[in-house]
Scaffold this active site. Structure first.
Site, PDB file in Angstrom:
ATOM      1  N   ASP A 159      -0.940 -11.615  -1.598  1.00 55.55           N
ATOM      2  CA  ASP A 159      -0.029 -11.060  -2.603  1.00 55.55           C
ATOM      3  C   ASP A 159      -0.413 -11.543  -4.003  1.00 55.55           C
ATOM      4  O   ASP A 159      -0.947 -12.647  -4.158  1.00 55.55           O
ATOM      5  CB  ASP A 159       1.404 -11.508  -2.252  1.00 55.55           C
ATOM      6  CG  ASP A 159       2.441 -10.668  -2.955  1.00 55.55           C
ATOM      7  OD1 ASP A 159       2.085  -9.635  -3.569  1.00 55.55           O
ATOM      8  OD2 ASP A 159       3.628 -11.047  -2.907  1.00 55.55           O
TER       9      ASP A 159
ATOM     10  N   TRP B  61      -1.861 -10.525 -11.259  1.00 53.02           N
ATOM     11  CA  TRP B  61      -3.134 -11.085 -11.744  1.00 53.02           C
ATOM     12  C   TRP B  61      -3.767 -10.122 -12.752  1.00 53.02           C
ATOM     13  O   TRP B  61      -4.249 -10.533 -13.811  1.00 53.02           O
ATOM     14  CB  TRP B  61      -4.054 -11.298 -10.544  1.00 53.02           C
ATOM     15  CG  TRP B  61      -5.351 -11.999 -10.834  1.00 53.02           C
ATOM     16  CD1 TRP B  61      -5.594 -13.342 -10.801  1.00 53.02           C
ATOM     17  CD2 TRP B  61      -6.604 -11.375 -11.178  1.00 53.02           C
ATOM     18  NE1 TRP B  61      -6.911 -13.600 -11.103  1.00 53.02           N
ATOM     19  CE2 TRP B  61      -7.549 -12.405 -11.338  1.00 53.02           C
ATOM     20  CE3 TRP B  61      -7.006 -10.055 -11.359  1.00 53.02           C
ATOM     21  CZ2 TRP B  61      -8.879 -12.165 -11.663  1.00 53.02           C
ATOM     22  CZ3 TRP B  61      -8.335  -9.807 -11.694  1.00 53.02           C
ATOM     23  CH2 TRP B  61      -9.256 -10.860 -11.849  1.00 53.02           C
TER      24      TRP B  61
ATOM     25  N   ASN C 287       4.004   0.131   1.723  1.00 55.28           N
ATOM     26  CA  ASN C 287       3.205   0.294   0.499  1.00 55.28           C
ATOM     27  C   ASN C 287       3.018   1.758   0.063  1.00 55.28           C
ATOM     28  O   ASN C 287       2.625   2.021  -1.068  1.00 55.28           O
ATOM     29  CB  ASN C 287       1.832  -0.382   0.637  1.00 55.28           C
ATOM     30  CG  ASN C 287       1.878  -1.891   0.549  1.00 55.28           C
ATOM     31  OD1 ASN C 287       1.034  -2.591   1.103  1.00 55.28           O
ATOM     32  ND2 ASN C 287       2.874  -2.438  -0.148  1.00 55.28           N
TER      33      ASN C 287
ATOM     34  N   ARG D 263       1.160 -17.094   2.647  1.00 53.64           N
ATOM     35  CA  ARG D 263       1.442 -16.037   1.666  1.00 53.64           C
ATOM     36  C   ARG D 263       1.153 -16.585   0.281  1.00 53.64           C
ATOM     37  O   ARG D 263       1.618 -17.665  -0.080  1.00 53.64           O
ATOM     38  CB  ARG D 263       2.889 -15.560   1.741  1.00 53.64           C
ATOM     39  CG  ARG D 263       3.127 -14.420   0.751  1.00 53.64           C
ATOM     40  CD  ARG D 263       4.495 -13.811   0.832  1.00 53.64           C
ATOM     41  NE  ARG D 263       4.557 -12.618   0.013  1.00 53.64           N
ATOM     42  CZ  ARG D 263       5.160 -11.503   0.321  1.00 53.64           C
ATOM     43  NH1 ARG D 263       5.796 -11.403   1.471  1.00 53.64           N
ATOM     44  NH2 ARG D 263       5.174 -10.471  -0.507  1.00 53.64           N
TER      45      ARG D 263
HETATM   46  C1  FPP Z   1      -0.373  -7.236  -2.774  1.00 54.11           C
HETATM   47  O1  FPP Z   1      -0.446  -7.506  -4.151  1.00 54.11           O
HETATM   48  C2  FPP Z   1      -1.607  -6.687  -2.307  1.00 54.11           C
HETATM   49  C3  FPP Z   1      -1.749  -5.471  -1.701  1.00 54.11           C
HETATM   50  C4  FPP Z   1      -0.655  -4.544  -1.434  1.00 54.11           C
HETATM   51  C5  FPP Z   1      -3.059  -4.988  -1.296  1.00 54.11           C
HETATM   52  C6  FPP Z   1      -3.958  -5.999  -0.645  1.00 54.11           C
HETATM   53  C7  FPP Z   1      -5.318  -5.529  -0.829  1.00 54.11           C
HETATM   54  C8  FPP Z   1      -6.375  -6.274  -1.167  1.00 54.11           C
HETATM   55  C9  FPP Z   1      -6.408  -7.735  -1.308  1.00 54.11           C
HETATM   56  C10 FPP Z   1      -7.639  -5.643  -1.471  1.00 54.11           C
HETATM   57  C11 FPP Z   1      -8.492  -5.128  -0.470  1.00 54.11           C
HETATM   58  C12 FPP Z   1      -8.507  -5.630   0.901  1.00 54.11           C
HETATM   59  C13 FPP Z   1      -9.515  -5.280   1.730  1.00 54.11           C
HETATM   60  C14 FPP Z   1      -9.504  -5.658   3.143  1.00 54.11           C
HETATM   61  C15 FPP Z   1     -10.650  -4.524   1.231  1.00 54.11           C
HETATM   62  P1  FPP Z   1       0.563  -6.781  -5.100  1.00 54.11           P
HETATM   63  O2  FPP Z   1      -0.052  -5.526  -5.590  1.00 54.11           O
HETATM   64  O3  FPP Z   1       1.883  -6.567  -4.402  1.00 54.11           O
HETATM   65  O4  FPP Z   1       0.723  -7.809  -6.246  1.00 54.11           O
HETATM   66  P2  FPP Z   1       2.011  -8.032  -7.147  1.00 54.11           P
HETATM   67  O5  FPP Z   1       3.078  -8.584  -6.229  1.00 54.11           O
HETATM   68  O6  FPP Z   1       1.548  -9.024  -8.147  1.00 54.11           O
HETATM   69  O7  FPP Z   1       2.394  -6.719  -7.747  1.00 54.11           O
END
Ligand code: FPP
Length: 243
Positions: A21, A26, A69, A189
């Protein structure tokens, strides 16, 4: 990047599951679009997978896209799907030659057939590898998984192939997407949120949890090594009392 050598790695977790997460925050902190953060997050996956063998981690399960998502903007969802396609196409050869076996869990029915084909190809190509089992949860939600498992189980009952009297915890486990995996020992997490967001609920009944403030694109193998050491010093009793 290499991880801290950890002499107690043999007492560390064998199966680590990670809720990655913080990509969006970031990117926002750098004045960039959220997808920039997801791309940076994808690069971290590689570093972390490479650190697993020396930390004694045989199974690594990562939450890439949840059943919830889809509620994100169309631009972000399309960008993530394109990232997954490109990631698989680009990483397949290296994952294969590095001895990584890849599995996917989650409901494939809603995914683009081209992506599903790439996922199947990667699973097939790496099926004889055994150094690290990398499981990528894609369109995964624990409740959805249990519902799908229950549907399959009910079908077998209806066909007369399964006696309802024989159904126990182990039976249900056999119908889950994770049936070939041991339960996670440690669930991490990142990004300071202390939630498990529908991730491996059944499988993590006895897991240890670590919630760290680091945003996923900043998470390093050294931090993983530290969390593995913490795990090694914990007293896991699985509901029993130490004699
Ligand atoms: C959560 O951060 C992350 C995700 C929903 C996507 C996870 C994907 C990756 C790490 C990239 C690719 C993975 C692979 C296997 C290629 P967020 O967007 O919810 O962050 P935030 O809480 O800061 O908004």
């Amino acid at each position: 990047m290499s991880a801290d050598p950890d002499p107690s790695a043999q007492h560390g977790p064998r199966h680590v599951a990670i809720i990655m997460d913080g990509n969006g925050r970031w990117a926002q902190a750098r004045g960039r679009p959220r997808l920039f953060g997801h791309h940076a997050g994808a690069k971290r996956v590689r570093d972390v997978v490479q650190a697993c063998p020396e930390l004694g981690i045989k199974y690594l399960t990562i939450f890439a896209f949840s059943t919830e998502n889809w509620k994100r903007t169309q631009v972000e969802v399309a960008g993530l799907m394109s990232l997954f396609r490109r990631y698989i196409a680009k990483e397949t050869k290296d994952l294969f030659s590095e001895g990584i076996r890849v599995h996917f869990i989650g409901d494939r029915d809603r995914l683009d057939p081209k992506l599903v084909e790439l996922m199947r190809g990667l699973e097939e190509m790496t099926r004889d590898n055994d150094l690290v089992h990398l499981t990528i949860a894609l369109n995964y939600g624990s409740r959805d998984e249990v519902a799908r498992a229950t549907k399959l189980l009910a079908r077998d009952v209806a066909r007369g192939e399964l006696d309802p009297e024989d159904v126990d915890e182990e039976t249900l486990t056999r119908y889950l997407d994770t049936r070939v995996l041991p339960d996670p020992d440690l669930v991490i997490r990142t990004s300071g949120e202390a939630r498990i967001s529908n991730f491996l609920l059944w499988q993590s009944a006895y897991a240890e949890y670590e919630f760290v403030d680091t945003l996923w694109p900043d998470f390093t193998p050294d931090e993983l090594a530290r969390l593995c050491r913490n795990y090694g010093s914990r007293d896991r009793r699985f509901g029993a009392v130490r004699a």
